[in-house]
Design a protein around this motif. Structure first.
Motif, PDB file in Angstrom:
ATOM      1  N   ARG A 152     -26.546  47.086  -3.340  1.00 31.87           N
ATOM      2  CA  ARG A 152     -27.614  48.057  -3.789  1.00 31.87           C
ATOM      3  C   ARG A 152     -28.405  47.633  -4.760  1.00 31.87           C
ATOM      4  O   ARG A 152     -27.798  47.247  -5.812  1.00 31.87           O
ATOM      5  N   HIS A 200     -31.835  64.724  -2.667  1.00 30.37           N
ATOM      6  CA  HIS A 200     -30.795  63.784  -1.975  1.00 30.37           C
ATOM      7  C   HIS A 200     -29.977  64.810  -1.369  1.00 30.37           C
ATOM      8  O   HIS A 200     -29.329  65.597  -1.965  1.00 30.37           O
ATOM      9  N   THR A 204     -26.069  58.744  -2.765  1.00 29.90           N
ATOM     10  CA  THR A 204     -27.552  58.221  -3.105  1.00 29.90           C
ATOM     11  C   THR A 204     -27.932  58.318  -4.350  1.00 29.90           C
ATOM     12  O   THR A 204     -28.422  57.481  -4.907  1.00 29.90           O
TER      13      THR A 204
END
Length: 311
Positions: free
Chosen positions: A118, A281, A286
């Protein structure tokens, strides 16, 4: 026998590469990359004493995936993206071998490639955000619009598409809130800070009517020079130009103010689930990527401030 087994493995790989080229029409660069990955795989199998395609089990595939990330005496570890591509080549090879009858099972079927790392969102420091928001100077229609747009983006954490999709009726001045239309048709109610609301009021009263007179009538809050709804690309250009004029050297993206909004809230002590709601979100996971940013900041402060941090 080992040589015969090695030959069989090479035949399977060659057949799979031909399949990619002839039947799948795979791009040459991709085929060349897969071929290199599979040569590495064959070397790994040889080191493990595997002499035939039917001897390969899930443990061999997993072992290869681990070896890709660890590297070896003569092989540096691969980056996550390269390791994922190599494992994809191996999975394709075994899927092909099973479909063509070379093997009775597919040993790679349950082996999943590593999740891509990520990327941490890039947030601007608060002083940089303040400098950026102060850039649109003047009282002309464009300056008033740009100031209102930038203030709203940072105050609400809205995506650029959500800000350009905003209609006049979506703004509640009394309650100091806006209704944003997010992904998947989900709407959310978000508070607006006083500086943003003041900039928005100034634009709506002193600039928008003149812009609207040039168009055919639209309920959009933010208008372009022709009186139509400001496009996402137009809003992105406003942000990009403001960042350049503010002398911000960091890379600026359409999500820069959104990322800054989320990071500054968490650094100020906001609960991650509240930030999740404000960002729109669907899942808190997230939003939690922003907590990695704040943890990194804490580590940096600790490392430079604590007298025994390096002890």
């Amino acid at each position: 026998m080992a040589e015969a087994g090695d030959r069989e493995l090479r035949e399977v790989v060659a057949a799979y590469v031909d399949h990619l080229v002839v039947e799948r029409g795979t791009a040459r660069n991709t085929v060349d990359g897969y071929a290199r990955d599979l040569r590495r795989y064959l070397a790994h199998l040889a080191d493990a004493g595997v002499s035939g395609v039917r001897q390969i089990g899930p443990d061999h595939v997993v072992g290869f995936a681990v070896a890709l990330r660890r590297g070896g005496a003569d092989r540096p570890p691969l980056a996550p993206s390269s390791a994922a591509r190599a494992l994809s080549a191996v999975r394709g090879l075994h899927r092909f071998a099973h479909a063509e009858g070379w093997t009775e099972t597919d040993p790679a079927r349950e082996v999943r490639p590593p999740s891509p790392a990520r990327r941490l969102p890039k947030a601007l420091p608060v002083p940089d955000v303040v400098r950026l928001l102060d850039v649109p100077a003047g009282e002309d229609a464009r300056a008033l619009r740009d100031r209102a747009l930038l203030e709203l983006l940072y105050s609400t954490g809205a995506r650029i598409s959500e800000a350009t999709g905003l209609d006049v009726d979506d703004v509640d001045h009394a309650e100091r809130t806006v209704v944003l239309d997010g992904k998947g048709g989900r709407q959310r109610l978000v508070p607006v800070g006083r500086p943003a609301l003041a900039a928005l009021d100034a634009y709506l009263v002193r600039a928008r009517p003149a812009l609207a007179a040039k168009g055919r009538g639209t309920g959009a809050v933010f208008l372009n020079a022709r009186g139509g709804r400001l496009s996402r690309q137009g809003a992105w250009q406003v942000l990009k130009a403001a960042a350049e004029r503010a002398g911000i050297s960091a890379a600026v993206s359409p999500h820069t103010l959104r990322h800054s909004f989320a990071t500054h809230l968490l650094e100020g002590g906001a609960d991650v689930r509240v930030v999740q709601e404000l960002l729109g979100h669907a899942s808190v996971t997230t939003t939690q990527v922003y907590t990695l940013v704040t943890v990194n900041t804490l580590r940096e402060v600790y490392a430079t401030s604590h007298p025994r941090a390096l002890g």
